[in-house]
Design a protein around this motif. Structure first.
Motif, PDB file in Angstrom:
ATOM      1  N   THR A 127       0.744  -1.227   0.097  1.00  0.00           N
ATOM      2  CA  THR A 127       0.028   0.052  -0.092  1.00  0.00           C
ATOM      3  C   THR A 127       0.901   1.311  -0.099  1.00  0.00           C
ATOM      4  O   THR A 127       0.687   2.220  -0.828  1.00  0.00           O
ATOM      5  N   LEU A 128       2.023   1.203   0.890  1.00  0.00           N
ATOM      6  CA  LEU A 128       2.798   2.402   0.818  1.00  0.00           C
ATOM      7  C   LEU A 128       3.486   2.783  -0.775  1.00  0.00           C
ATOM      8  O   LEU A 128       3.327   3.812  -1.144  1.00  0.00           O
ATOM      9  N   VAL A 129       4.032   1.815  -1.341  1.00  0.00           N
ATOM     10  CA  VAL A 129       4.576   1.771  -2.597  1.00  0.00           C
ATOM     11  C   VAL A 129       3.452   2.364  -3.884  1.00  0.00           C
ATOM     12  O   VAL A 129       3.676   3.054  -4.594  1.00  0.00           O
ATOM     13  N   ASP A 130       2.179   1.467  -3.417  1.00  0.00           N
ATOM     14  CA  ASP A 130       1.245   1.644  -4.435  1.00  0.00           C
ATOM     15  C   ASP A 130       0.738   3.028  -4.358  1.00  0.00           C
ATOM     16  O   ASP A 130       0.149   3.751  -5.470  1.00  0.00           O
ATOM     17  N   SER A 131       0.659   3.774  -3.189  1.00  0.00           N
ATOM     18  CA  SER A 131       0.154   5.036  -2.988  1.00  0.00           C
ATOM     19  C   SER A 131       1.123   6.156  -3.261  1.00  0.00           C
ATOM     20  O   SER A 131       0.602   7.278  -3.235  1.00  0.00           O
ATOM     21  N   LEU A 132       2.341   6.082  -3.519  1.00  0.00           N
ATOM     22  CA  LEU A 132       3.271   6.944  -3.682  1.00  0.00           C
ATOM     23  C   LEU A 132       2.791   8.332  -4.932  1.00  0.00           C
ATOM     24  O   LEU A 132       2.816   9.129  -4.523  1.00  0.00           O
ATOM     25  N   LYS A 173     -27.565 -15.260 -14.244  1.00  0.00           N
ATOM     26  CA  LYS A 173     -26.834 -15.784 -13.084  1.00  0.00           C
ATOM     27  C   LYS A 173     -25.829 -14.686 -12.743  1.00  0.00           C
ATOM     28  O   LYS A 173     -25.244 -13.865 -13.550  1.00  0.00           O
ATOM     29  N   ILE A 174     -25.613 -14.542 -11.272  1.00  0.00           N
ATOM     30  CA  ILE A 174     -24.492 -13.471 -10.692  1.00  0.00           C
ATOM     31  C   ILE A 174     -23.557 -14.507  -9.937  1.00  0.00           C
ATOM     32  O   ILE A 174     -24.049 -15.001  -9.023  1.00  0.00           O
ATOM     33  N   GLY A 175     -22.583 -14.969 -10.752  1.00  0.00           N
ATOM     34  CA  GLY A 175     -21.684 -15.950  -9.938  1.00  0.00           C
ATOM     35  C   GLY A 175     -21.006 -15.472  -9.102  1.00  0.00           C
ATOM     36  O   GLY A 175     -20.574 -16.550  -7.904  1.00  0.00           O
ATOM     37  N   ASP A 176     -20.542 -14.436  -8.817  1.00  0.00           N
ATOM     38  CA  ASP A 176     -19.839 -13.879  -7.774  1.00  0.00           C
ATOM     39  C   ASP A 176     -20.231 -12.379  -7.469  1.00  0.00           C
ATOM     40  O   ASP A 176     -20.293 -11.552  -8.221  1.00  0.00           O
ATOM     41  N   THR A 177     -20.743 -12.337  -6.294  1.00  0.00           N
ATOM     42  CA  THR A 177     -21.633 -11.285  -5.746  1.00  0.00           C
ATOM     43  C   THR A 177     -20.893 -10.157  -5.322  1.00  0.00           C
ATOM     44  O   THR A 177     -21.577  -9.047  -4.720  1.00  0.00           O
ATOM     45  N   ARG A 178     -19.413 -10.263  -5.306  1.00  0.00           N
ATOM     46  CA  ARG A 178     -18.679  -9.449  -4.454  1.00  0.00           C
ATOM     47  C   ARG A 178     -18.362  -8.227  -5.465  1.00  0.00           C
ATOM     48  O   ARG A 178     -18.362  -8.226  -6.321  1.00  0.00           O
ATOM     49  N   TYR A 179     -18.156  -7.031  -4.667  1.00  0.00           N
ATOM     50  CA  TYR A 179     -17.164  -6.000  -5.090  1.00  0.00           C
ATOM     51  C   TYR A 179     -15.984  -5.768  -4.343  1.00  0.00           C
ATOM     52  O   TYR A 179     -16.199  -5.506  -3.090  1.00  0.00           O
ATOM     53  N   ILE A 180     -14.907  -6.005  -4.943  1.00  0.00           N
ATOM     54  CA  ILE A 180     -13.589  -6.070  -3.981  1.00  0.00           C
ATOM     55  C   ILE A 180     -12.969  -4.605  -4.150  1.00  0.00           C
ATOM     56  O   ILE A 180     -11.701  -4.691  -4.226  1.00  0.00           O
ATOM     57  N   LEU A 181     -13.634  -3.500  -4.425  1.00  0.00           N
ATOM     58  CA  LEU A 181     -13.059  -2.338  -4.615  1.00  0.00           C
ATOM     59  C   LEU A 181     -12.238  -2.015  -6.040  1.00  0.00           C
ATOM     60  O   LEU A 181     -11.151  -1.118  -6.120  1.00  0.00           O
ATOM     61  N   ARG A 182     -12.541  -2.766  -6.835  1.00  0.00           N
ATOM     62  CA  ARG A 182     -11.920  -2.873  -8.212  1.00  0.00           C
ATOM     63  C   ARG A 182     -11.919  -1.449  -8.910  1.00  0.00           C
ATOM     64  O   ARG A 182     -12.843  -0.767  -8.813  1.00  0.00           O
ATOM     65  N   PRO A 183     -10.847  -1.099  -9.837  1.00  0.00           N
ATOM     66  CA  PRO A 183     -10.783   0.062 -10.544  1.00  0.00           C
ATOM     67  C   PRO A 183     -11.206   0.104 -11.974  1.00  0.00           C
ATOM     68  O   PRO A 183     -11.544   1.062 -12.507  1.00  0.00           O
ATOM     69  N   SER A 216      -4.115  -2.943  -1.866  1.00  0.00           N
ATOM     70  CA  SER A 216      -3.404  -1.777  -2.330  1.00  0.00           C
ATOM     71  C   SER A 216      -3.978  -0.833  -3.399  1.00  0.00           C
ATOM     72  O   SER A 216      -3.804   0.165  -3.621  1.00  0.00           O
ATOM     73  N   PHE A 217      -4.770  -1.797  -4.399  1.00  0.00           N
ATOM     74  CA  PHE A 217      -5.018  -1.182  -5.603  1.00  0.00           C
ATOM     75  C   PHE A 217      -6.351  -0.115  -5.272  1.00  0.00           C
ATOM     76  O   PHE A 217      -6.617   0.878  -6.360  1.00  0.00           O
ATOM     77  N   TRP A 218      -6.901  -0.226  -4.182  1.00  0.00           N
ATOM     78  CA  TRP A 218      -7.929   0.740  -3.976  1.00  0.00           C
ATOM     79  C   TRP A 218      -7.394   2.060  -3.922  1.00  0.00           C
ATOM     80  O   TRP A 218      -7.808   3.212  -4.323  1.00  0.00           O
ATOM     81  N   MET A 219      -6.432   2.286  -3.081  1.00  0.00           N
ATOM     82  CA  MET A 219      -5.520   3.602  -3.138  1.00  0.00           C
ATOM     83  C   MET A 219      -4.534   4.073  -4.263  1.00  0.00           C
ATOM     84  O   MET A 219      -4.404   5.002  -4.700  1.00  0.00           O
ATOM     85  N   GLY A 220      -4.033   2.676  -4.730  1.00  0.00           N
ATOM     86  CA  GLY A 220      -3.185   3.233  -5.889  1.00  0.00           C
ATOM     87  C   GLY A 220      -3.905   3.121  -7.307  1.00  0.00           C
ATOM     88  O   GLY A 220      -3.451   3.898  -8.234  1.00  0.00           O
ATOM     89  N   GLU A 221      -5.346   2.528  -7.370  1.00  0.00           N
ATOM     90  CA  GLU A 221      -5.697   2.566  -8.823  1.00  0.00           C
ATOM     91  C   GLU A 221      -7.126   3.393  -8.643  1.00  0.00           C
ATOM     92  O   GLU A 221      -7.375   4.350  -9.286  1.00  0.00           O
ATOM     93  N   THR A 222      -8.053   2.593  -7.799  1.00  0.00           N
ATOM     94  CA  THR A 222      -9.491   3.133  -7.804  1.00  0.00           C
ATOM     95  C   THR A 222      -9.645   4.626  -7.395  1.00  0.00           C
ATOM     96  O   THR A 222     -10.085   5.448  -8.177  1.00  0.00           O
ATOM     97  N   LEU A 223      -9.012   4.920  -6.290  1.00  0.00           N
ATOM     98  CA  LEU A 223      -9.070   6.225  -5.775  1.00  0.00           C
ATOM     99  C   LEU A 223      -8.384   7.260  -6.922  1.00  0.00           C
ATOM    100  O   LEU A 223      -8.837   8.454  -7.041  1.00  0.00           O
ATOM    101  N   LYS A 224      -7.268   6.783  -7.271  1.00  0.00           N
ATOM    102  CA  LYS A 224      -6.583   7.598  -8.440  1.00  0.00           C
ATOM    103  C   LYS A 224      -7.401   7.887  -9.709  1.00  0.00           C
ATOM    104  O   LYS A 224      -7.467   9.243  -9.956  1.00  0.00           O
ATOM    105  N   TYR A 225      -8.053   7.057 -10.173  1.00  0.00           N
ATOM    106  CA  TYR A 225      -9.004   7.383 -11.265  1.00  0.00           C
ATOM    107  C   TYR A 225     -10.042   8.160 -10.939  1.00  0.00           C
ATOM    108  O   TYR A 225     -10.433   9.013 -11.828  1.00  0.00           O
TER     109      TYR A 225
END
Length: 609
Positions: free
Chosen positions: A147-152, A499-509, A570-579
């Motif tokens: 998360t540290l490096v992904d967030s730089l 059908k919804i095979g996987d109902t999750r949302y894992i903070l994807r970007p 870590s992609f939540w702060m490195g990708e999703t929030l950045k976009y």
């Protein structure tokens, strides 16, 4: 010599202008000392000393004995970079109201990032992740502070300079000699750590970051020390470190994305250091991909699984742009751009792959409002009774494959393929539609739909057909409408989904990534409202006291918040929030004509002509 009255007046005017300009700049500074709208245009030299980037002679991974040295090294591309077509649209002047709305949205995203970052600092500093509910520290990516490096670069882009300097100082002390995991994912280490350091260096110019990139690069390079120079993708790095090198052989069942996604990071580090060894390592994989591209069961794209040991990248029968294959395709146009157009093979491979995917992997789903959208899916090729190859579409959509809309938008503008922009538009609209169709306004990980008979012409909604397909998808061979209604209610299926095979949302970007890219390439304002609707839904449902949490089930309809998972990659702060932040920023903030994002949303500077 005396100044003339005219010169005195000019000098006074100039001094007055400079004072006024300095005051304006100071008024624009936020608490982090950042001037909004200019992160990608002025290199920052950092708060630390001018660190020499020469290698430490005692650096561990560089001193691991090489069993299979390269005999003939592929040189870096030479000659001047080519002028590339503009990717970004020409944006007109926005009204005062539009500007204020956009900035309020941008600042709302920043506020969430700061909350998550403060929790990471307080509860999991230098660990890979903070668990957003329990506050525990986790280390699923080598324990090197993912998360540290992904967030730089996110810290830099958002103008959080004090935290950026703090993070760089901490990252400079990460020891990549110490390996806490029995096995590391080389692909993830490449895109998160090497990509994170390179992008932060490209933005800031802080040489400590380039030095760390070289350390990670040397570690990763050790995974390529095999008889055929193909990498170990799931690598027992600790064993190699403890034994100071061991015999290694590439795997015979390797995921396409995990072997085909080194081109951007390895090309960039070779360009920055002048050392071609990383470019050579990636180029060996690229040459196999190029050589075998037309000999697969679905010519133009490569199967999901390849054999690195035998270098057979054409033997399996499942083909997708989605999970476990995605970034191999994403890196084709992006590496062409990164190199300043000097690596023509990437352009040729992309054009072939895009043509095949368009013809075979994209389908128009039957949906109630009959909107003309596209979904990207898996295709399997099998021999029929007569031995002839037949392709069969599995109409499963994925949140992850939403990146494809952005890829097609970049390819359309960069390679001047105007027809591809229409496909990009429909793919992005497909992801937006899917978000809007679910009760919480959030897209699931995976889902199935009904393909229209044709991608052209009308595709009228047929409720009876939908219910029949729901029954079949759930393994029930009957046309009992009542039973179909029971399944639809039990599984909370919106119309159009079988059908919804996987109902999750894992903070994807990936969905906001493509909305951002399509907005930057077309300037269509409806995309800003679509992005804001996505943001409000995600923020409302994922927020915890500490940070933001992945969701277990986004199909809930009882008015309660969905169940949360104690996970925040870590992609939540490195990708999703950045976009999300960038889509609401000024269009010249990290311009797509100056930077190209790796698959972890780390922006690399494009080679200028």
């Amino acid at each position: 010599m005396m100044f003339s009255h005219r010169r005195k007046t000019l000098v006074c005017l100039l001094i007055g202008f400079l004072v006024m300009l300095s005051l304006i700049n100071l008024s624009d500074l936020d608490a982090g000392g950042f001037i909004p709208g200019r992160a990608g245009t002025r290199p920052y030299r950092g708060a630390g000393p001018d660190v020499d980037t020469d290698d430490d002679p005692n650096f561990f991974w560089r001193n691991i004995p090489i069993r299979y040295p390269v005999q003939s090294m592929s040189p870096l591309p030479t000659g001047r970079a080519r002028p590339l077509p503009k990717i970004q649209a020409v944006f007109g002047k926005e009204s005062a109201e539009e500007k204020e709305s956009r900035r309020q949205r941008r600042d709302a995203v920043k506020k969430t990032f700061v909350r998550c970052w403060e929790s990471y600092k307080a509860h999991a500093w230098m660990s890979d992740e903070v668990a957003p509910i329990s506050g525990r520290a986790r280390n699923p990516f080598g324990g090197w502070g993912a998360t540290l490096v992904d967030s730089l670069d996110t810290l830099w882009i958002m103008g959080l300079r004090q935290d950026f300097d703090l993070a760089v100082a901490a990252a400079a002390n990460i020891s990549f000699e110490t390996v806490t995991s029995d096995e590391i994912n080389v692909f993830e280490t490449n895109i998160r750590y090497l990509g994170g350091f390179l992008a932060a260096y490209d933005l800031s110019g802080d040489k400590r970051l380039l030095r760390k990139a070289k350390e990670v690069g040397d570690m990763l390079y050790a995974a390529f020390d095999t008889p055929n120079r193909m990498p170990i993708t799931r690598w027992r790095a600790r064993e190699v470190a403890q034994a100071k090198g061991v015999e290694q052989v590439a795997g015979d069942n390797v995921l396409l994305a995990e072997i085909g996604s080194f081109a951007m990071e390895f090309t960039r580090i070779s360009i920055l250091t002048g050392d071609p060894k990383w470019f050579d390592a990636a180029q060996r994989i690229t040459e196999i991909l190029e050589r075998q591209q037309d000999s697969t069961a679905l010519p133009g794209i490569w199967p999901l699984v390849v054999n690195a040991k035998s270098q057979a990248f054409n033997g399996h029968n499942a083909f997708t742009l989605g999970a476990m294959a995605d970034s191999t395709y994403e890196y084709l146009p992006k590496t062409y751009a990164l190199s300043g157009g000097r690596l023509a093979s990437y352009r040729k491979m992309y054009e072939k792959a895009a043509a095949t995917a368009t013809n075979h992997n994209f389908f128009r789903p039957m949906i109630p409002d009959e909107q003309d959208i596209l979904i990207s899916a898996m295709v399997k090729v099998r021999a029929d009774e007569g031995g002839a190859a037949r392709s069969q579409l599995d109409p499963e959509g994925q949140h992850l494959v939403c990146f494809a809309g952005g890829m097609f938008a970049i390819g359309a503008k960069l390679l001047e393929l105007p027809g591809h922009l229409e496909a990009a538009q429909k793919l992005v609209d497909g992801c937006i539609w899917t978000y809007q169709a679910l009760p919480l306004g959030i897209m699931p990980e995976t889902f199935h739909m009904i393909p229209c008979p044709s991608r052209t012409g009308s595709c009228p909604w047929n409720e009876t057909l939908w219910k029949k397909e729901v029954l079949l998808k759930h393994g029930i061979d009957t046309e009992d409408v009542g039973q179909a209604n029971t399944i639809i209610a039990k599984n909370r299926l919106p119309k159009g989904f079988t059908k919804i095979g996987d109902t999750r949302y894992i903070l994807r970007p990936e969905a906001i990534e493509s909305v951002f890219v399509l907005y930057r390439t077309t300037g269509q304002k409806y995309l800003l409202d679509a992005a804001w609707a996505m943001w409000k839904a995600i923020e409302k449902n994922t927020r915890t006291e500490l940070a933001s949490a992945a969701l277990a089930d986004i199909t809930v309809t009882d008015g309660e918040l969905p169940p949360k998972l104690d996970s925040m990659e870590s992609f939540w702060m490195g990708e999703t929030l950045k976009y999300f932040y960038l889509v609401f920023s000024e269009p010249d903030e990290i311009s797509l004509d100056e930077f190209v994002f790796n698959t972890e949303a780390h922006p690399f500077r494009i080679q200028a002509p």
